[in-house]
Design a protein around this motif. Structure first.
Motif, mmCIF file in Angstrom:
data_model
loop_
_atom_site.group_PDB
_atom_site.id
_atom_site.type_symbol
_atom_site.label_atom_id
_atom_site.label_comp_id
_atom_site.label_asym_id
_atom_site.label_seq_id
_atom_site.Cartn_x
_atom_site.Cartn_y
_atom_site.Cartn_z
ATOM 1 N N VAL A 228 0.861 -1.187 0.000
ATOM 2 C CA VAL A 228 0.000 0.000 0.000
ATOM 3 C C VAL A 228 0.898 1.237 0.000
ATOM 4 N N VAL A 229 0.804 2.002 -1.063
ATOM 5 C CA VAL A 229 1.716 3.131 -1.260
ATOM 6 C C VAL A 229 0.961 4.442 -1.056
ATOM 7 N N ILE A 230 1.543 5.326 -0.223
ATOM 8 C CA ILE A 230 0.942 6.652 -0.012
ATOM 9 C C ILE A 230 1.692 7.636 -0.903
ATOM 10 N N SER A 231 0.983 8.279 -1.801
ATOM 11 C CA SER A 231 1.639 9.224 -2.712
ATOM 12 C C SER A 231 0.920 10.564 -2.654
ATOM 13 N N GLY A 232 1.509 11.530 -3.325
ATOM 14 C CA GLY A 232 0.879 12.860 -3.369
ATOM 15 C C GLY A 232 1.947 13.938 -3.436
ATOM 16 N N ARG A 233 1.523 15.190 -3.546
ATOM 17 C CA ARG A 233 2.483 16.289 -3.619
ATOM 18 C C ARG A 233 3.171 16.471 -2.261
ATOM 19 N N PRO A 234 4.308 17.177 -2.253
ATOM 20 C CA PRO A 234 4.948 17.478 -0.962
ATOM 21 C C PRO A 234 3.949 18.207 -0.068
ATOM 22 N N ASN A 235 3.986 17.888 1.202
ATOM 23 C CA ASN A 235 3.145 18.557 2.210
ATOM 24 C C ASN A 235 1.669 18.156 2.167
ATOM 25 N N ALA A 236 1.345 17.140 1.357
ATOM 26 C CA ALA A 236 -0.066 16.731 1.265
ATOM 27 C C ALA A 236 -0.514 16.053 2.559
ATOM 28 N N THR A 280 6.088 7.830 0.379
ATOM 29 C CA THR A 280 6.998 8.138 -0.735
ATOM 30 C C THR A 280 7.359 9.619 -0.758
ATOM 31 N N ALA A 281 8.363 9.936 -1.575
ATOM 32 C CA ALA A 281 8.763 11.337 -1.749
ATOM 33 C C ALA A 281 7.635 12.084 -2.451
ATOM 34 N N GLY A 282 7.433 13.344 -2.076
ATOM 35 C CA GLY A 282 6.357 14.153 -2.666
ATOM 36 C C GLY A 282 6.589 14.380 -4.156
ATOM 37 N N LEU A 283 5.503 14.317 -4.920
ATOM 38 C CA LEU A 283 5.616 14.454 -6.373
ATOM 39 C C LEU A 283 5.595 15.939 -6.740
ATOM 40 N N ARG A 284 6.678 16.411 -7.330
ATOM 41 C CA ARG A 284 6.715 17.800 -7.821
ATOM 42 C C ARG A 284 7.877 17.935 -8.801
ATOM 43 N N GLU A 285 7.910 19.042 -9.543
ATOM 44 C CA GLU A 285 9.039 19.343 -10.433
ATOM 45 C C GLU A 285 10.176 19.855 -9.560
ATOM 46 N N THR A 286 11.389 19.343 -9.770
ATOM 47 C CA THR A 286 12.525 19.825 -8.970
ATOM 48 C C THR A 286 13.830 19.669 -9.744
ATOM 49 N N VAL A 290 18.816 14.316 -5.853
ATOM 50 C CA VAL A 290 18.386 13.305 -4.871
ATOM 51 C C VAL A 290 16.859 13.239 -4.843
ATOM 52 N N GLU A 291 16.242 14.414 -4.871
ATOM 53 C CA GLU A 291 14.781 14.455 -4.812
ATOM 54 C C GLU A 291 14.172 13.858 -6.094
ATOM 55 N N THR A 292 14.826 14.144 -7.242
ATOM 56 C CA THR A 292 14.328 13.594 -8.516
ATOM 57 C C THR A 292 14.347 12.072 -8.475
ATOM 58 N N GLU A 293 15.442 11.521 -7.923
ATOM 59 C CA GLU A 293 15.547 10.052 -7.813
ATOM 60 C C GLU A 293 14.433 9.516 -6.898
ATOM 61 N N GLY A 294 14.221 10.235 -5.775
ATOM 62 C CA GLY A 294 13.155 9.842 -4.835
ATOM 63 C C GLY A 294 11.792 9.847 -5.525
ATOM 64 N N ILE A 295 11.563 10.844 -6.366
ATOM 65 C CA ILE A 295 10.263 10.971 -7.045
ATOM 66 C C ILE A 295 10.096 9.855 -8.079
ATOM 67 N N SER A 296 11.205 9.521 -8.782
ATOM 68 C CA SER A 296 11.041 8.444 -9.775
ATOM 69 C C SER A 296 10.809 7.106 -9.053
ATOM 70 N N ALA A 318 -1.917 24.502 -4.512
ATOM 71 C CA ALA A 318 -1.237 23.559 -5.408
ATOM 72 C C ALA A 318 -2.119 22.363 -5.743
ATOM 73 N N ALA A 319 -3.107 22.097 -4.872
ATOM 74 C CA ALA A 319 -3.994 20.960 -5.107
ATOM 75 C C ALA A 319 -4.742 21.105 -6.418
ATOM 76 N N LEU A 320 -4.939 22.330 -6.840
ATOM 77 C CA LEU A 320 -5.644 22.557 -8.104
ATOM 78 C C LEU A 320 -4.858 21.947 -9.253
ATOM 79 N N ALA A 321 -3.513 22.088 -9.185
ATOM 80 C CA ALA A 321 -2.662 21.496 -10.223
ATOM 81 C C ALA A 321 -2.786 19.979 -10.180
ATOM 82 N N GLU A 322 -2.929 19.446 -8.979
ATOM 83 C CA GLU A 322 -3.044 17.996 -8.755
ATOM 84 C C GLU A 322 -4.196 17.390 -9.545
ATOM 85 N N VAL A 323 -5.285 18.132 -9.558
ATOM 86 C CA VAL A 323 -6.505 17.626 -10.172
ATOM 87 C C VAL A 323 -6.268 17.262 -11.636
ATOM 88 N N GLY A 324 -5.346 17.962 -12.282
ATOM 89 C CA GLY A 324 -5.058 17.671 -13.683
ATOM 90 C C GLY A 324 -4.221 16.433 -13.908
#
Ligand code: GDP
Length: 458
Positions: A228-236, A280-286, A290-296, A318-324
């Motif tokens: 069971v994986v918990i994902s989402g943007r940073p700070n979600a 997991t590491a928060g999903l965002r552009e960076t 190290v963070e990019t590796e965490g996101i992949s 930022a959640a608005l961007a998430e919806v897309g």
């Protein structure tokens, strides 16, 4: 004069290492009781003179050094009334790393050899005490992480799966024998009604094989645990949710985005299903490597997950961007967690069709029960205990092979008397595949693959 032992009995510490009240050293095989004779000095209490099913107290000596090793209780089993079906000694000494090692060394000095992983259970199988599904259940029971998983292993240990597969094996063997009988005595003539009967028998078998294969998913979740994986943007609120589900502060919770840069995995249970819960590491552009590796890695985990709890923080713009970005989420194995429901939202959730969403707050605990129920429902595990045996991957491979060979056998039968030999061969192969599940047919490689999963001493 004591007889020379050609194949020495095996010995191992059967209990876990570390500080404990008692340790058990087990010795099994022809000559096991004579090994015991060399460990105790008093002739009157020698194990080889005792009846099976009895125990006695003795001081145990190392026959090489002559040193007293421990005071122990020695249990004597005589073949075939033991776990392995062989003469067996169980020496119960004081627990702890050193006392158990000294007891084992004394048994080895007295003529036993160190057992391989699973060798006691392998001998139980080879001596006809249990079938292969029961041997596998021993391992499952030892490794069970929830009561539900233990219940499944227990039922399999009682023979539930072995009996069901055994019946199918016998039905296939009987059909195969009937086809071979036609070849032997009737010069290839097929009596009226034979084809119709064979078709019915094969159709019934096909249904049973499919039903058993269909139990794999639940069996896999109980044996291997669900990812069971918990994902989402940073700070979600991912780390907060991991902590809330675990009931302790495992992951660092911080208002600064990007705190969790690599996946954190913890074990817990949900509705009797063992879970591998991953933050997991928060999903965002960076631009941070190290963070990019965490996101992949996070995205890779989301793809592997049995269930993905994808968090959306509707208190953040930022959640608005998430919806897309919901195209990444597969409705069948995703629960969207609308996080921080204790706070006012800055936008309303707009979710793709078919996505399940649950509002919750890790802070107040509101909605957590609903979130757990949604995850369990996505896992497809019913609330009650499994009423039938659940197969593992090894069984599925053989069940599929059996179904395929039975299908080919049926097709060859339908082609007429000149294809009877081919049909019999396919049916024989189908029966053998089922035979390998229970161990009526086995090879050294198959046994190695099964018993190497065991610990030494079982
Ligand atoms: P992550 O980056 O997704 O792992 O998010 P965290 O779990 O570290 O949380 C980010 C911030 O949101 C922290 O300041 C948390 O205290 C806060 N937070 C997380 N969950 C909740 C919640 O349910 N309610 C409130 N009010 N704050 C939360």
């Amino acid at each position: 004069m004591e007889r020379a032992l050609t194949a020495p009995p095996i010995a191992a510490i059967a209990t876990a290492t570390g500080a404990a009240g008692v340790c058990v050293v087990r010795v099994s095989g022809a000559g096991a009781l004579e090994v015991g004779d060399r460990l105790v000095r008093e002739a009157a209490i020698r194990p080889s003179r005792r009846v099976g099913g009895t125990f006695f107290h003795a001081r145990v000596f190392d026959p090489l050094s002559g040193q007293a090793v421990d005071d122990a209780v020695v249990l004597v089993y005589r073949a075939p009334h033991s776990y392995t079906g062989e003469d067996t000694l169980e020496i119960q000494g004081h627990g702890g790393l050193l006392p158990s090692r000294l007891l084992l060394e004394a048994a080895l000095a007295a003529g036993a050899r160190l057992a391989e992983p699973g060798e006691f259970t392998k001998r139980a199988f080879l001596n006809g005490r249990i079938d292969l599904t029961q041997a596998e259940a021993v391992c499952d029971l030892i490794q069970a992480r929830t009561e539900r998983a233990a219940h499944l292993a227990r039922a399999q240990l009682d023979g539930a799966l072995g009996q069901r597969v055994g019946v199918l094996y016998e039905r296939l063997t009987a059909l195969c024998a009937d086809v071979e009988h036609l070849l032997d005595f009737d010069e290839g003539e097929v009596p009226d009604g034979f084809m119709c009967d064979a078709d019915m028998r094969l159709a019934g078998l096909k249904g049973e094989l499919a039903a058993l294969i269909g139990t794999w998913h639940e069996g896999h979740l109980l044996r291997d645990g669900a990812l069971v994986v918990i994902s989402g943007r940073p700070n979600a609120g991912k780390s907060s949710l991991l902590n809330a589900l675990l009931g302790r502060n495992r992951a660092i919770v911080h208002h600064e985005p990007g705190t969790t840069r690599d996946a954190i995995e913890e074990g817990c249970a949900l509705g009797g299903v063992p879970l591998r819960l991953v933050d997991t590491a928060g999903l965002r552009e960076t631009d941070d490597d190290v963070e990019t590796e965490g996101i992949s890695r996070a995205r890779a985990m989301m793809r592997q997950a049995d269930v993905n709890i994808h968090l959306v923080d509707l208190t953040a713009r930022a959640a608005l961007a998430e919806v897309g970005r919901q195209d990444e989420l597969e409705p069948a194995r995703t629960v969207v967690g609308l996080a921080k429901c204790d706070l006012p939202w800055v936008c309303e959730p707009v979710l793709s069709e078919g996505l399940t969403a649950v509002r919750f707050s890790s802070k107040t605990g509101d909605g957590l029960e609903e979130l757990r129920a949604a995850v369990l429902s996505k896992l497809g595990v019913a609330g009650e205990l499994p009423g039938q045996p659940l197969v593992a991957m090894r069984h599925v491979t053989e069940l599929r092979a059996a179904a395929e060979q039975a299908q080919l056998g049926g097709a060859a039968l339908a082609e007429g008397p000149e294809r009877l030999v081919i049909a019999a061969n396919h049916l024989r192969d189908a029966a053998e595949a089922l035979g390998r599940i229970v161990g009526r047919v086995y090879s050294a490689d198959l046994l190695d693959a099964i018993f190497s999963r065991f610990c030494v001493g079982k």
